[in-house]
Each structure stands twice: as structure tokens, then as C-alpha cells.
Design a protein around this motif. Structure first.
Motif, mmCIF file in Angstrom:
data_model
loop_
_atom_site.group_PDB
_atom_site.id
_atom_site.type_symbol
_atom_site.label_atom_id
_atom_site.label_comp_id
_atom_site.label_asym_id
_atom_site.label_seq_id
_atom_site.Cartn_x
_atom_site.Cartn_y
_atom_site.Cartn_z
ATOM 1 N N ALA A 1 0.831 -1.206 0.000
ATOM 2 C CA ALA A 1 0.000 0.000 0.000
ATOM 3 C C ALA A 1 0.864 1.254 0.000
ATOM 4 C CB ALA A 1 -0.922 -0.012 1.217
ATOM 5 N N LEU A 2 1.931 1.239 0.794
ATOM 6 C CA LEU A 2 2.829 2.396 0.842
ATOM 7 C C LEU A 2 3.546 2.603 -0.483
ATOM 8 C CD1 LEU A 2 4.359 1.877 4.391
ATOM 9 C CD2 LEU A 2 2.804 3.699 3.681
ATOM 10 N N ALA A 3 4.006 1.506 -1.087
ATOM 11 C CA ALA A 3 4.709 1.612 -2.366
ATOM 12 C C ALA A 3 3.782 2.130 -3.460
ATOM 13 C CB ALA A 3 5.285 0.250 -2.755
ATOM 14 N N PHE A 4 2.531 1.704 -3.433
ATOM 15 C CA PHE A 4 1.556 2.185 -4.412
ATOM 16 C C PHE A 4 1.316 3.680 -4.231
ATOM 17 C CE2 PHE A 4 -3.126 2.821 -5.205
ATOM 18 C CZ PHE A 4 -3.017 2.924 -6.587
ATOM 19 N N ALA A 5 1.164 4.117 -2.984
ATOM 20 C CA ALA A 5 0.956 5.545 -2.730
ATOM 21 C C ALA A 5 2.148 6.361 -3.207
ATOM 22 C CB ALA A 5 0.704 5.770 -1.235
ATOM 23 N N ARG A 6 3.361 5.880 -2.932
ATOM 24 C CA ARG A 6 4.559 6.595 -3.374
ATOM 25 C C ARG A 6 4.629 6.651 -4.900
ATOM 26 N NH1 ARG A 6 9.577 8.372 -1.372
ATOM 27 N NH2 ARG A 6 10.465 9.522 -3.128
ATOM 28 N N HIS A 7 4.247 5.558 -5.539
ATOM 29 C CA HIS A 7 4.216 5.522 -7.010
ATOM 30 C C HIS A 7 3.274 6.604 -7.559
ATOM 31 C CE1 HIS A 7 3.535 4.010 -11.077
ATOM 32 N NE2 HIS A 7 2.246 3.957 -10.802
ATOM 33 N N LEU A 8 2.120 6.738 -6.958
ATOM 34 C CA LEU A 8 1.165 7.754 -7.405
ATOM 35 C C LEU A 8 1.731 9.160 -7.204
ATOM 36 C CD1 LEU A 8 -2.203 6.348 -6.014
ATOM 37 C CD2 LEU A 8 -1.446 6.341 -8.388
ATOM 38 N N LEU A 9 2.313 9.387 -6.043
ATOM 39 C CA LEU A 9 2.861 10.718 -5.752
ATOM 40 C C LEU A 9 3.992 11.075 -6.702
ATOM 41 C CD1 LEU A 9 2.852 10.472 -1.863
ATOM 42 C CD2 LEU A 9 1.416 11.997 -3.245
ATOM 43 N N ASP A 10 4.856 10.110 -6.996
ATOM 44 C CA ASP A 10 5.962 10.370 -7.926
ATOM 45 C C ASP A 10 5.447 10.708 -9.322
ATOM 46 O OD1 ASP A 10 7.741 9.917 -5.910
ATOM 47 O OD2 ASP A 10 8.279 7.881 -6.530
ATOM 48 N N ALA A 11 4.257 10.211 -9.655
ATOM 49 C CA ALA A 11 3.665 10.484 -10.963
ATOM 50 C C ALA A 11 2.784 11.730 -10.943
ATOM 51 C CB ALA A 11 2.851 9.278 -11.425
ATOM 52 N N GLY A 12 2.757 12.451 -9.810
ATOM 53 C CA GLY A 12 1.940 13.653 -9.720
ATOM 54 C C GLY A 12 0.462 13.380 -9.600
ATOM 55 N N ARG A 13 0.104 12.229 -9.029
ATOM 56 C CA ARG A 13 -1.302 11.866 -8.883
ATOM 57 C C ARG A 13 -1.627 11.740 -7.395
ATOM 58 N NH1 ARG A 13 -2.069 6.639 -12.354
ATOM 59 N NH2 ARG A 13 -4.263 7.044 -11.879
ATOM 60 N N PRO A 14 -2.912 11.878 -7.098
ATOM 61 C CA PRO A 14 -4.047 12.175 -7.967
ATOM 62 C C PRO A 14 -4.019 13.624 -8.473
ATOM 63 C CG PRO A 14 -4.764 11.995 -5.692
ATOM 64 C CD PRO A 14 -3.319 11.637 -5.704
ATOM 65 N N GLY A 15 -4.809 13.881 -9.493
ATOM 66 C CA GLY A 15 -4.795 15.201 -10.106
ATOM 67 C C GLY A 15 -5.337 16.295 -9.199
ATOM 68 N N ASP A 16 -6.274 15.948 -8.360
ATOM 69 C CA ASP A 16 -6.837 16.933 -7.439
ATOM 70 C C ASP A 16 -5.791 17.292 -6.379
ATOM 71 O OD1 ASP A 16 -9.361 18.255 -6.202
ATOM 72 O OD2 ASP A 16 -8.484 17.093 -4.554
ATOM 73 N N VAL A 17 -5.515 18.595 -6.236
ATOM 74 C CA VAL A 17 -4.450 19.055 -5.334
ATOM 75 C C VAL A 17 -4.721 18.634 -3.893
ATOM 76 C CG1 VAL A 17 -3.332 21.084 -4.362
ATOM 77 C CG2 VAL A 17 -3.817 20.986 -6.815
ATOM 78 N N ARG A 18 -5.936 18.814 -3.443
ATOM 79 C CA ARG A 18 -6.243 18.477 -2.050
ATOM 80 C C ARG A 18 -6.068 16.976 -1.817
ATOM 81 N NH1 ARG A 18 -10.547 16.660 0.877
ATOM 82 N NH2 ARG A 18 -10.648 17.393 3.072
#
Length: 427
Positions: A376-393
Motif C-alpha cells: 500500500a505504501l509503495a503504491f501511494a509513493r508511485h502515485l505521488l511520484d507520478a503527480g497523482r491524484p490530479g486533485d491538489v487536495r
């Protein structure tokens, strides 16, 4: 020996309902989900009422190339003792591959995968079973598994593979009717032939469960009603020999209590009487020769190549149906997404309807290496590194969630300031 009777799989989500259901003689609990020194109160109450509890393991991987892990065996043995279980059960499957034996990365499937039905693989399985039998305080029964694909070059039918396993080790069998049904639809195997070849006197109990057709194949989900064909197979077996126990499995999308009761009644109608557990299988202690290390190495290489194709996106090994392996890979990723969603419900809440699609895309080429929480942590980091989610909040909330859980202890003031600055930059 005792009769098990009619049972249901105990799960925390339906624990209260299981205690209220009429006519439940015994329950089965996933062994890895309980601790020997801290049993759920519901299981304790059931035991006090005289309900038998059987631990059902999912992580030994007795069909793998490596010998069973001593720590896993010890934990299963302790669980069986704590529950006062008459037997323990596991699967004829492999769940991990790679590592030292193959000089390749260690991979976890997060799923029960079929072993090749070859005599060499049977040699390895028999030795692993004997090691497990000697480490456990009660008899062992092994379950046949469902699969979406077949291994090339198989030498034995499912029935003959199981029959020879019993003959060589004295192990008992847990026959899953739903898995026989699944393998008929997905691999063209005749379940009636398998039942005819089985040593019915070795059957400890049977499973029934539901599934669903998706992508042109049958998925053994344990999240849908039991189909009529599975009940027909149960009737076929009961006509040959009364099984000592029958158990309804349900692992997800739990229906109302009334529906569970109705399914149990339908199952009970197909098995008018139950038999007795077979005598302790290890009394005669058949001699099991040590499997050749070369056989383990060949099996290990084959399983590592297959698992790598399923969880790391490498090419399908020669002889396998590539289309079927792709379906299996997607099914594994979906299952992984479901487990992560239960352990980290904040992720699907933050990502909404796009969670599952995003996780499956991530998981197809990124094997799980440190358990589901780390996943779960690795998936979250993957999303953040890709600039996701698109919604800033949502991205700020995801970063905060990841930062709070990725360190071994809660961050101090300086670390919190760094995280806050990075969260602002993430915007």
C-alpha cells in the motif's frame, strides 16, 4: 474418529452470524489470520459450545521448490494446538518462487498457484508433505486448487496425482467441489473422472463455494452463491461415499444471514449423512524418499519464470498459453488491489472509482516484496511520484497518509516541517 458434519468458513465479517446460524457443527478459520495466544472471542465462544474449529493454512506453499519453512510450520502447529483441532489443512500449490535457489528475486504470488502434475514435481511435493506431517501435532489434509491455466508437459490427471500423493504419504484430502468445477470450465478437465480416481477413503472433508464467469473464464471468487453444478458434484461424491464434513466457503461480498442459512440448507440437502474422519493417516508412515536437489532446482526455475510472468510482466515461459497467463496476471492484480483496499481503506477513498484501475496498472509490473501494508505504501509513493491524484487536495492528503506510515515511528517536529514543505510543493 469424529464426524465433522456441516460447517462454514469463519470470517470476522460474519462472526456474529456464524454464531447464530442453526445446524453449524464446525467452522474453518484461515490459520494465518489468528494468533495462538490471542484467539478472537467469537471462536472461543464457539469452542465452548462444542463447535469444532479447524485451521486452514494458505501460506506454506508445499508445492513449491523449497522445503517448508520451519517458522510457518511451528506457527501452524501452535494454532492447531490452541484450537484443539482434530486436523489442519493446507493446499497443493505454490505461493512463492525465486530467491537463493534460482539466483533471482524472491517473488510472492499472494495466491495459490497450481503445481505441474509431473512425477518430478510429485516427488518434491511428497517430501514437503512428509516434513510438514512430522512437524504438526495432528493429521494434515491437502486441498486441490483451481487454476486458469495448465502447465505444459503434465504426466498425470488430477485424480491420479492426488491418488499417488495419498499412497506415498498417507496424507488426507480436502476436496473442493468448486475447484473441480472451475478446472472443468477453464482447463477442460472432467470432474467426474477426477472423483472416480480419488481414494475417497482418504477424504477428510469437502469445500463448496461460488464463483463468477468473467473474461471468458470461471473465477473461483468465494464471493458469489454456490452454483447448481457445484451442488451436483457434491451429490455425485456423496453417492460414492459420505464425506466426514462439508463446509461452505465465503470470503467476500457477504450476503445477509438468511442467505447463508439457505445455502447451508441446500448443501445439507445434497448430503443426507456424513461419514467419519479416516483413521490417522501417519500410523503406517510410508517411506518417502528424499527428492533430488536437481529436481527441486528444475521445479524452482520453472515456478520462478512463471511467477515472474504473472507478477512482474516478463514474457510467458515456453509452452504456456500466453492469453491465459495474462488473464491470471490481471486476476492476481485485482485480488491484490482488494486486499490493499481492506488494509488501507483511505486509498480507495482518496482515489474514488479510479482506485482499482490505477492499482491494477501499477501491480502488473511491480511485484509485492514486503507484504500488503508495504504494498500500500509503495503504491501511494508511485502515485505521488507520478503527480497523482490530479486533485491538489487529494494529493496533499495522500502525501500526508504516506508520510505518516512510511517511517518506523511517528515523525518528529523537524520531519513534520519537511513533510509539510513537500506537501506544499506537491501542489
Amino acid at each position: 474418529m469424529a464426524v465433522l458434519g456441516m460447517g462454514i468458513g469463519w470470517r470476522p465479517e460474519i462472526a456474529d452470524a456464524v454464531e447464530r446460524l442453526p445446524g453449524v457443527d464446525w467452522v474453518e478459520v484461515v490459520a494465518e489470520n489468528v494468533c495462538a495466544d490471542h484467539m478472537p472471542a467469537s471462536l472461543t465462544r464457539l469452542r465452548e459450545r462444542g463447535v469444532t474449529v479447524v485451521p486452514h493454512g494458505v501460506s506454506l506453499g508445499l508445492g513449491g521448490a523449497d522445503r517448508p519453512d520451519e517458522a510457518r510450520l511451528a506457527r501452524l502447529a501452535a494454532t492447531a494446538t490452541a484450537l484443539g483441532a482434530p486436523l489442519v489443512t493446507e493446499h497443493i500449490a505454490f505461493v512463492r518462487a525465486g530467491g537463493r535457489r534460482t539466483a533471482s528475486p524472491a517473488l510472492e504470488a499472494g495466491h495459490l498457484l497450481p503445481v505441474p502434475r509431473t512425477r518430478e514435481a510429485l516427488d518434491v511435493l511428497c517430501e514437503n508433505v512428509r516434513i510438514a506431517q512430522e512437524a504438526l501435532p495432528v493429521p494434515l489434509a491437502l486441498e486441490n486448487v483451481a487454476a486458469l491455466f495448465s502447465w505444459p508437459g503434465e504426466e498425470l490427471t488430477e485424480g491420479r496425482f492426488l491418488a499417488e500423493l495419498v499412497e506415498r504419504t498417507g496424507v488426507r484430502l480436502l476436496i473442493d467441489m468448486a475447484n473441480l468445477h472451475t478446472n472443468q470450465l477453464n482447463r477442460g478437465e472432467d470432474p467426474l473422472k477426477a472423483l472416480a480416481e480419488l481414494p475417497v477413503e482418504a477424504i477428510a472433508y469437502v469445500h463448496v463455494a461460488g464463483g463468477v464467469e468473467r473474461d471468458g473464464v470461471w473465477h473461483d471468487t468465494h464471493a458469489h452463491p454456490v452454483p447448481p453444478r457445484v451442488l451436483d458434484l457434491l451429490s455425485e461424491l456423496a453417492g460414492r461415499a459420505a464425506p466426514p464434513g462439508v463446509l461452505l466457503e465465503r470470503d467476500d461480498d457477504f450476503p445477509p444471514e438468511e442467505e447463508l442459512a439457505a445455502e447451508l440448507a441446500a448443501i445439507r440437502g445434497r448430503v443426507p449423512a456424513t461419514g467419519r474422519l479416516p483413521e490417522r493417516a501417519d500410523v503406517r508412515r510410508p517411506e518417502v524418499p528424499r527428492a533430488a536437489e536437481a529436481a527441486r532446482e528444475r521445479l524452482g526455475l520453472g515456478q520462478a519464470a512463471l511467477l515472474s510472468a504473472l507478477v512482474a510482466g516478463t514474457p510467458a515461459p515456453e509452452g504456456f498459453d500466453g492469453a491465459r497467463l495474462r488473464l491470471q496476471a490481471v486476476a492476481l492484480a485485482r485480488k491484490r488491489a482488494g486486499v490493499v483496499a481492506k488494509l488501507a481503506p483511505e486509498l480507495p477513498e482518496l482515489l474514488g472509482d479510479g482506485y482499482r484501475e490505477a492499482f491494477v496498472a501499477y501491480a502488473r509490473t511491480r511485484p509485492m516484496t514486503g507484504g500488503y501494508r508495504q504494498d500500500a505504501l509503495a503504491f501511494a509513493r508511485h502515485l505521488l511520484d507520478a503527480g497523482r491524484p490530479g486533485d491538489v487536495r487529494a494529493r496533499r492528503l495522500l502525501y500526508r497518509w504516506w508520510a505518516e506510515r512510511s517511517a518506523p515511528r511517528p515523525p518528529g517536529r523537524a520531519a513534520r516541517l519537511v513533510h509539510a514543505a513537500r506537501a506544499v510543493l506537491a501542489a
